[in-house]
Design a protein around this motif. Structure first.
Motif, short mmCIF file in Angstrom:
data_model
loop_
_atom_site.label_atom_id
_atom_site.label_comp_id
_atom_site.label_asym_id
_atom_site.label_seq_id
_atom_site.Cartn_x
_atom_site.Cartn_y
_atom_site.Cartn_z
N ASN A 1 25.26 -56.04 -78.20
CA ASN A 1 25.50 -54.54 -77.24
C ASN A 1 24.42 -55.16 -75.98
O ASN A 1 25.49 -54.64 -74.80
N THR A 2 24.15 -56.18 -75.47
CA THR A 2 23.22 -56.34 -75.03
C THR A 2 24.33 -57.39 -73.99
O THR A 2 24.23 -57.11 -72.86
N ALA A 3 24.56 -58.44 -74.56
CA ALA A 3 25.08 -59.25 -73.93
C ALA A 3 26.60 -58.71 -73.32
O ALA A 3 26.95 -58.86 -72.53
N GLY A 4 27.56 -57.69 -74.39
CA GLY A 4 28.08 -56.95 -73.84
C GLY A 4 28.28 -56.22 -72.32
O GLY A 4 28.74 -56.42 -71.21
N LEU A 5 26.91 -56.23 -72.33
CA LEU A 5 26.70 -54.49 -71.13
C LEU A 5 26.19 -55.71 -69.71
O LEU A 5 27.06 -55.33 -68.94
#
Length: 298
Positions: free
Chosen positions: A182-186
């Motif tokens: 999720n962090t990388a996608g954000l």
């Protein structure tokens, strides 16, 4: 009840402070960084143990908050000095994010020494440790959990017993795997928004009201935009934890391409000397005006 701590970095130190505030007797702390242990011991009014076996001798319950599998094995089975010397009757509560198999190994070693272990995996960060609002996932023998539960409830707003040794560590690995994805996608979404000339305040608001919303958006979105990467959960730990999940998947013949790509990003941060930035620092790899991490705000 006498309580000791092994590993008093950002999380361990604040857990010890919380228990001291709740009137528990902290008897000894140990850290490979001697200055860190000495400073905290002076604050808490306890011993800064020079040996691991000293922590065991001074404590009924010992919390361990170490970095990885190697460190965990070393504190419990290192030659010459380790926590299991004269450990009969002691309870070890192990809070590090490590491989499930290592928790099982440590439980077996402890039982041979007449001691008990419990894994208490933490899905929270530094403020929650200090305030007693950790989310704790526990694994081991249920009688060990019941013995530890009154202490754990002073540290956590949620204390959940998952099952036998290794099971909580599996859940924690998946929690961190999904969080890291999720962090990388954000970071990529915000970076593309910036490249398109969109207002990132507006974009984050829209994200929060649609299917793009996530807990990571709440905790890291503004920091990514502002390049504020003070460390609450490091990129190095994110790389390590994604690796644990990938190894679990590999052992079952599963391909986890998103987890693999995310780990590669965090490994890149470590390789470029950014491993001690917060996980939000992954945005430094995605925004096109931050190539090679230009600027001094990182």
């Amino acid at each position: 009840m006498n309580i000791g701590f092994v590993g008093v970095g950002r999380m361990g130190a604040n857990m010890a402070r919380r228990l001291r505030d709740r009137q528990f007797h902290i008897t000894a702390v140990y850290d490979t960084n001697r200055a860190t242990a000495t400073s905290l011991a002076a604050e808490l009014g306890c011993a800064a143990a020079q040996d691991l076996s000293e922590v065991t001798a001074e404590s009924d319950v010992i919390f361990t908050v170490v970095t990885d599998d190697s460190a965990m094995r070393n504190i419990f089975s290192g030659s010459g000095d380790n926590l299991l010397i004269n450990a009969r009757g002691k309870l070890f509560i192990n809070c590090a994010t490590i491989s499930p198999q290592v928790h099982i190994e440590i439980e077996n070693l402890a039982h041979q020494a007449g001691a008990e272990t419990l894994e208490a995996c933490m899905a929270s960060s530094i403020p929650q440790a200090r305030e007693g609002r950790l989310y704790l996932m526990c694994g081991g023998r249920e009688d060990a959990f019941r013995k530890a539960e009154p202490i754990l409830k002073e540290l956590g707003s949620e204390v959940r017993f998952i099952g036998k040794a290794g099971e909580a560590a599996k859940v924690k690995a998946l929690v961190n795997m999904v969080m890291n994805i999720n962090t990388a996608g954000l970071a990529e979404g915000l970076a593309l928004g910036a490249a398109l000339g969109l207002d990132l305040e507006m974009l984050r608001k829209v994200f929060s009201q649609t299917g793009a919303s996530s807990r990571v958006l709440e905790t890291d979105g503004e920091d990514m935009q502002n390049r504020e990467h003070s460390c609450f959960f490091s990129a190095a730990h994110a790389a390590k934890d994604s690796g644990i999940a990938l190894e679990l998947g590999c052992s079952l013949g599963l391909d986890l391409p998103l987890a693999r790509a995310t780990k590669e990003q965090y490994d890149r941060m470590v390789a470029e000397g950014l491993g001690e930035l917060d996980k939000s620092g992954i945005a430094e790899l995605t925004f096109n005006d931050r190539h090679k991490h230009s600027g001094d705000r990182v």
